[in-house]
Design a protein around this motif. Sequence first.
Motif, PDB file in Angstrom:
ATOM      1  N   LEU A 144      71.393  45.756  52.757  1.00 45.29           N
ATOM      2  CA  LEU A 144      71.569  45.676  54.202  1.00 45.29           C
ATOM      3  C   LEU A 144      70.302  46.119  54.936  1.00 45.29           C
ATOM      4  N   GLU A 145      69.608  47.090  54.387  1.00 47.17           N
ATOM      5  CA  GLU A 145      68.380  47.578  55.017  1.00 47.17           C
ATOM      6  C   GLU A 145      67.291  46.509  55.019  1.00 47.17           C
ATOM      7  N   VAL A 146      67.228  45.723  53.951  1.00 49.97           N
ATOM      8  CA  VAL A 146      66.248  44.631  53.885  1.00 49.97           C
ATOM      9  C   VAL A 146      66.519  43.606  54.982  1.00 49.97           C
ATOM     10  N   ILE A 147      67.783  43.282  55.189  1.00 51.95           N
ATOM     11  CA  ILE A 147      68.149  42.314  56.226  1.00 51.95           C
ATOM     12  C   ILE A 147      67.777  42.846  57.604  1.00 51.95           C
ATOM     13  N   LEU A 148      68.132  44.087  57.890  1.00 50.85           N
ATOM     14  CA  LEU A 148      67.828  44.674  59.195  1.00 50.85           C
ATOM     15  C   LEU A 148      66.321  44.757  59.439  1.00 50.85           C
ATOM     16  N   ALA A 149      65.577  45.128  58.409  1.00 48.42           N
ATOM     17  CA  ALA A 149      64.126  45.279  58.554  1.00 48.42           C
ATOM     18  C   ALA A 149      63.436  43.957  58.861  1.00 48.42           C
ATOM     19  N   ALA A 150      64.102  42.844  58.538  1.00 52.86           N
ATOM     20  CA  ALA A 150      63.507  41.528  58.783  1.00 52.86           C
ATOM     21  C   ALA A 150      63.592  41.113  60.250  1.00 52.86           C
ATOM     22  N   HIS A 151      64.409  41.813  61.042  1.00 50.89           N
ATOM     23  CA  HIS A 151      64.521  41.450  62.460  1.00 50.89           C
ATOM     24  C   HIS A 151      63.284  41.946  63.213  1.00 50.89           C
ATOM     25  N   PRO A 152      62.677  41.120  64.047  1.00 53.28           N
ATOM     26  CA  PRO A 152      61.430  41.518  64.731  1.00 53.28           C
ATOM     27  C   PRO A 152      61.584  42.692  65.693  1.00 53.28           C
ATOM     28  N   ASP A 153      62.808  42.995  66.124  1.00 55.55           N
ATOM     29  CA  ASP A 153      63.016  44.106  67.053  1.00 55.55           C
ATOM     30  C   ASP A 153      63.324  45.420  66.346  1.00 55.55           C
ATOM     31  N   VAL A 154      63.311  45.404  65.014  1.00 56.85           N
ATOM     32  CA  VAL A 154      63.632  46.609  64.242  1.00 56.85           C
ATOM     33  C   VAL A 154      62.358  47.215  63.668  1.00 56.85           C
ATOM     34  N   LEU A 155      62.097  48.472  64.024  1.00 59.16           N
ATOM     35  CA  LEU A 155      60.950  49.187  63.475  1.00 59.16           C
ATOM     36  C   LEU A 155      61.283  49.733  62.092  1.00 59.16           C
ATOM     37  N   GLU A 156      62.436  50.373  61.968  1.00 57.60           N
ATOM     38  CA  GLU A 156      62.929  50.839  60.676  1.00 57.60           C
ATOM     39  C   GLU A 156      64.441  51.001  60.756  1.00 57.60           C
ATOM     40  N   ALA A 157      65.068  50.956  59.586  1.00 58.98           N
ATOM     41  CA  ALA A 157      66.529  51.048  59.549  1.00 58.98           C
ATOM     42  C   ALA A 157      66.976  51.661  58.236  1.00 58.98           C
ATOM     43  N   THR A 158      68.078  52.379  58.297  1.00 59.63           N
ATOM     44  CA  THR A 158      68.706  52.902  57.094  1.00 59.63           C
ATOM     45  C   THR A 158      70.209  52.717  57.230  1.00 59.63           C
ATOM     46  N   TYR A 207      71.493  53.143  67.507  1.00 62.20           N
ATOM     47  CA  TYR A 207      70.053  53.273  67.711  1.00 62.20           C
ATOM     48  C   TYR A 207      69.643  54.748  67.686  1.00 62.20           C
ATOM     49  N   ARG A 208      68.503  55.014  67.082  1.00 56.66           N
ATOM     50  CA  ARG A 208      67.933  56.357  67.016  1.00 56.66           C
ATOM     51  C   ARG A 208      66.471  56.311  67.455  1.00 56.66           C
ATOM     52  N   ARG A 209      65.990  57.435  67.945  1.00 57.85           N
ATOM     53  CA  ARG A 209      64.573  57.528  68.310  1.00 57.85           C
ATOM     54  C   ARG A 209      63.700  57.637  67.065  1.00 57.85           C
ATOM     55  N   GLU A 210      64.237  58.291  66.027  1.00 52.18           N
ATOM     56  CA  GLU A 210      63.521  58.437  64.766  1.00 52.18           C
ATOM     57  C   GLU A 210      64.516  58.777  63.671  1.00 52.18           C
ATOM     58  N   LEU A 211      64.078  58.650  62.421  1.00 51.87           N
ATOM     59  CA  LEU A 211      64.902  58.999  61.273  1.00 51.87           C
ATOM     60  C   LEU A 211      64.286  60.211  60.575  1.00 51.87           C
ATOM     61  N   PRO A 212      65.101  61.173  60.162  1.00 52.51           N
ATOM     62  CA  PRO A 212      64.545  62.355  59.483  1.00 52.51           C
ATOM     63  C   PRO A 212      63.972  61.976  58.121  1.00 52.51           C
ATOM     64  N   ARG A 213      62.828  62.555  57.797  1.00 49.67           N
ATOM     65  CA  ARG A 213      62.165  62.234  56.534  1.00 49.67           C
ATOM     66  C   ARG A 213      61.715  63.502  55.820  1.00 49.67           C
ATOM     67  N   SER A 214      61.607  63.389  54.508  1.00 52.29           N
ATOM     68  CA  SER A 214      61.102  64.495  53.696  1.00 52.29           C
ATOM     69  C   SER A 214      59.579  64.497  53.750  1.00 52.29           C
ATOM     70  N   ALA A 215      58.974  65.483  53.099  1.00 49.43           N
ATOM     71  CA  ALA A 215      57.513  65.567  53.065  1.00 49.43           C
ATOM     72  C   ALA A 215      56.897  64.364  52.356  1.00 49.43           C
ATOM     73  N   LEU A 220      66.029  61.065  54.881  1.00 48.46           N
ATOM     74  CA  LEU A 220      66.983  62.074  54.409  1.00 48.46           C
ATOM     75  C   LEU A 220      68.408  61.618  54.713  1.00 48.46           C
ATOM     76  N   LYS A 221      68.935  60.774  53.841  1.00 43.86           N
ATOM     77  CA  LYS A 221      70.270  60.223  54.076  1.00 43.86           C
ATOM     78  C   LYS A 221      71.348  61.297  54.015  1.00 43.86           C
ATOM     79  N   ARG A 222      71.168  62.274  53.154  1.00 42.83           N
ATOM     80  CA  ARG A 222      72.170  63.339  53.062  1.00 42.83           C
ATOM     81  C   ARG A 222      72.301  64.059  54.397  1.00 42.83           C
ATOM     82  N   GLU A 223      71.185  64.302  55.049  1.00 43.86           N
ATOM     83  CA  GLU A 223      71.203  64.958  56.357  1.00 43.86           C
ATOM     84  C   GLU A 223      71.897  64.079  57.391  1.00 43.86           C
ATOM     85  N   LEU A 224      71.666  62.784  57.333  1.00 39.60           N
ATOM     86  CA  LEU A 224      72.307  61.865  58.273  1.00 39.60           C
ATOM     87  C   LEU A 224      73.811  61.789  58.039  1.00 39.60           C
ATOM     88  N   ARG A 225      74.219  61.783  56.769  1.00 38.73           N
ATOM     89  CA  ARG A 225      75.652  61.688  56.451  1.00 38.73           C
ATOM     90  C   ARG A 225      76.428  62.914  56.916  1.00 38.73           C
TER      91      ARG A 225
END
Length: 230
Positions: A144-158, A207-215, A220-225
């Motif tokens: 699903l992430e691959v499909i979403l990332a292919a849309h020109p209006d999507v910067l990133e998706a999880t 929609y989110r302003r940003e996604l949390p990431r590790s170093a 960080l999907k666990r944090e999002l869940r």
Amino acid sequence: CTGAPLDAGLKRRIQQHWPGGLREIYGLTEGGCSCVLDADAFPDKLGTVGKPAPNHDMRLIDEAGRVVPPGEPGEIVGRSPYMMAGYYKRPEATEAFYWHDETGAVFHRSGDIGRFDADGFLILLDRKKDMIISGGFNIYAADLEVILAAHPDVLEATVIGVPSAQWGETPLALVVPTAASTIGADALLQWANAQVGRTQRLSAVEYRRELPRSALGKVLKRELRQAYWP
């Protein structure tokens, strides 16, 4: 070195802008599982991580620890001449990391779900812990992430699994739109769901302003869940 697979589009851009060749290596720090993709020799296989490296025995197993039929997805396990002896003073974790074949040979569990194509190239589908089970069907967030990332209006998706009274769990997309995005979340949901089977459909897009990431840059999907599960 990255903490997640490179998508095919990024590999193509690297080939276009960087000198020399591109060789991708998939593997574990603990050893046992390694694949190599020579992207220049196999430009039609950029959606894979290549074939098992020499002297590497890699297999796919189901939840019961049985080797899956050819073409079916399963957890990637492998053995090679280069494997750790175990986790330091953690015998339980070491044993959980092992899988044994019918001869008793030790393989390392990767925690990744994959599938071999007809030519023996490995396609990574998802982390086992990130797989969503909705109404008894396995849904791979990476698809699903691959499909979403292919849309020109999507910067990133999880995509994560969230509770569902009807299905037990259902996929939710968390999207960071581009600065110039004009598509609404509901319209993006309809666009994405039109490209997948009925059992894979997203329940919602947020929609989110940003996604949390590790170093290392991993989302960080666990944090999002945690925000959705009691």
